[in-house]
Design an enzyme around this catalytic site. Structure first.
Site, PDB file in Angstrom:
ATOM      1  N   ARG A  36       0.981  -1.198  -0.056  1.00  0.00           N
ATOM      2  CA  ARG A  36       0.102  -0.137   0.015  1.00  0.00           C
ATOM      3  C   ARG A  36       0.706   1.245  -0.069  1.00  0.00           C
ATOM      4  NH1 ARG A  36      -3.442  -2.824  -1.724  1.00  0.00           N
ATOM      5  NH2 ARG A  36      -5.498  -3.310  -0.884  1.00  0.00           N
ATOM      6  N   HIS A  79      -0.941  -0.279 -10.011  1.00  0.00           N
ATOM      7  CA  HIS A  79      -1.343  -1.180  -9.021  1.00  0.00           C
ATOM      8  C   HIS A  79      -1.796  -2.608  -9.944  1.00  0.00           C
ATOM      9  CE1 HIS A  79      -3.854  -1.363  -5.138  1.00  0.00           C
ATOM     10  NE2 HIS A  79      -3.536  -2.583  -5.461  1.00  0.00           N
ATOM     11  N   GLU A  92      -4.210   6.719  -4.952  1.00  0.00           N
ATOM     12  CA  GLU A  92      -4.381   6.434  -6.254  1.00  0.00           C
ATOM     13  C   GLU A  92      -5.871   7.039  -6.733  1.00  0.00           C
ATOM     14  OE1 GLU A  92      -4.109   2.093  -6.296  1.00  0.00           O
ATOM     15  OE2 GLU A  92      -2.272   2.063  -5.170  1.00  0.00           O
TER      16      GLU A  92
END
Ligand code: DGY
Length: 322
Positions: free
Chosen positions: A240, A287, A269
């Site tokens: 993360r 991601h 994000e």
């Protein structure tokens, strides 16, 4: 078919999973381009018994408060659930589930891709070729660093951390790890356990983050800890974005104390600190950790199994407990 329960999904999911859902439920699919505010999420969930959300939606305290009373389960299309206010959901009688286990190999592969790419300067090489500026093979061009013989420090020796360690071991790396307690499986890899993260950092030529996001891990990689790492070390993050203090990592990359980084995740994000884009020594992915067809289908099937168990009043293995 008004008597079938309604499942509302914020995003499209693999076709085979959408087809399975359509056989047993009424289905409301989200638009991939939409940003879900709490109001929009509540509207999307109107009349739904189950709500499927992804890591792209923040289902915080406000969003939970506004969800219609029809929602009995939030089935997260992710293993991470820090984006969901689980306590508040449970207080409203909403069960929250996640998808552990099925994205281990895909995520470990992406960590290795970043590790190899950052150490061997793959994105710089790609840009050189694309730009047309490559003038041919040179003995000193884009020199990277060997993996073999280097120490890989892993923060969080759960399923994904172990899978990365196993891969890195095959590349000749020595495995160090920091975890709440020693991991039994790590013995087979000759891995060295560090109860103290700072002690491990001082010996980590490469650091790879695999811990869940929590108040304890938020901002764990800060200026003080980066300074403990050997000069020329490499940082990999597939966990993360919030684990890293961006200002501090960017400064370390600019000074080259940290030679390179490979990042798949970011604090807000899809927004990321623009200074990363300007750095040659950082490899950036959007991601992609779990983004294989096999994994996303397995996640989708688990999402359906999870919500189905809750709606049928059966035990679900993947209920999130906090
Ligand atoms: C997860 O499941 O939490 C991942 O970040 C998705 O790739």
């Amino acid at each position: 078919m008004p008597d079938l329960p309604l499942v509302a999904l914020t995003r499209r999911i693999p076709q085979v999973c959408e087809e399975r859902l359509a056989r047993d439920y009424r289905v409301r699919l989200g638009d991939d381009a939409v940003v879900f505010t709490p109001e929009r999420l509540a509207k999307h969930a109107e009349g739904a018994a189950a709500l499927v959300v992804t890591p792209a939606e923040v289902v915080g305290v406000d969003a939970i408060a506004q969800l219609p009373a029809s929602v009995k389960v939030i089935s997260a299309f992710s293993v991470g659930y820090e984006h969901i206010a689980v306590k508040e959901a449970n207080a409203r009688g909403i069960v929250v589930t996640n998808t552990p286990g099925v994205l281990t190999n895909a995520t470990a592969d992406i960590a290795m891709l970043l590790l190899l790419g950052a150490m061997r300067r793959a994105s710089e090489g790609d840009r050189l070729v694309r730009s047309g500026a490559w003038t041919g093979w040179r003995p000193t061009q884009l020199l990277g660093t060997h993996l073999s013989g280097k120490n890989l420090g892993i923060v969080g020796m759960g399923r994904i951390g172990m899978a990365v360690a196993t891969r890195a071991k095959a590349f000749g790396m020595r495995i160090l790890y920091h975890n709440r307690s020693p991991a039994a499986d790590a013995t087979a890899l000759n891995a060295t356990y560090f109860a103290n993260l700072d002690d491990m950092l001082a010996q980590s030529h490469v650091l790879s983050l695999h811990c869940p996001m929590s108040a304890a891990t938020k901002g764990l990689l800060n200026a003080r800890r980066l300074a403990l790492m050997p000069k020329g070390a490499v940082v990999i993050n597939t966990a993360r974005g919030g684990h890293v203090v961006d200002d501090d990592l960017i400064a370390a990359l600019q000074s080259r104390h940290i030679a390179a980084a490979g990042l798949d995740v970011y604090a807000n994000e899809p927004t990321l600190d623009g200074r990363y884009r300007a750095l040659d020594n950082v490899l950036l992915l959007p991601h992609l950790g779990s983004a294989t067809r096999e994994t996303r289908e397995a996640m989708g099937m688990m999402v359906i199994d999870n919500l189905e168990a809750v709606l049928r009043g059966q035990p679900s293995k993947n209920v999130v407990a906090i």
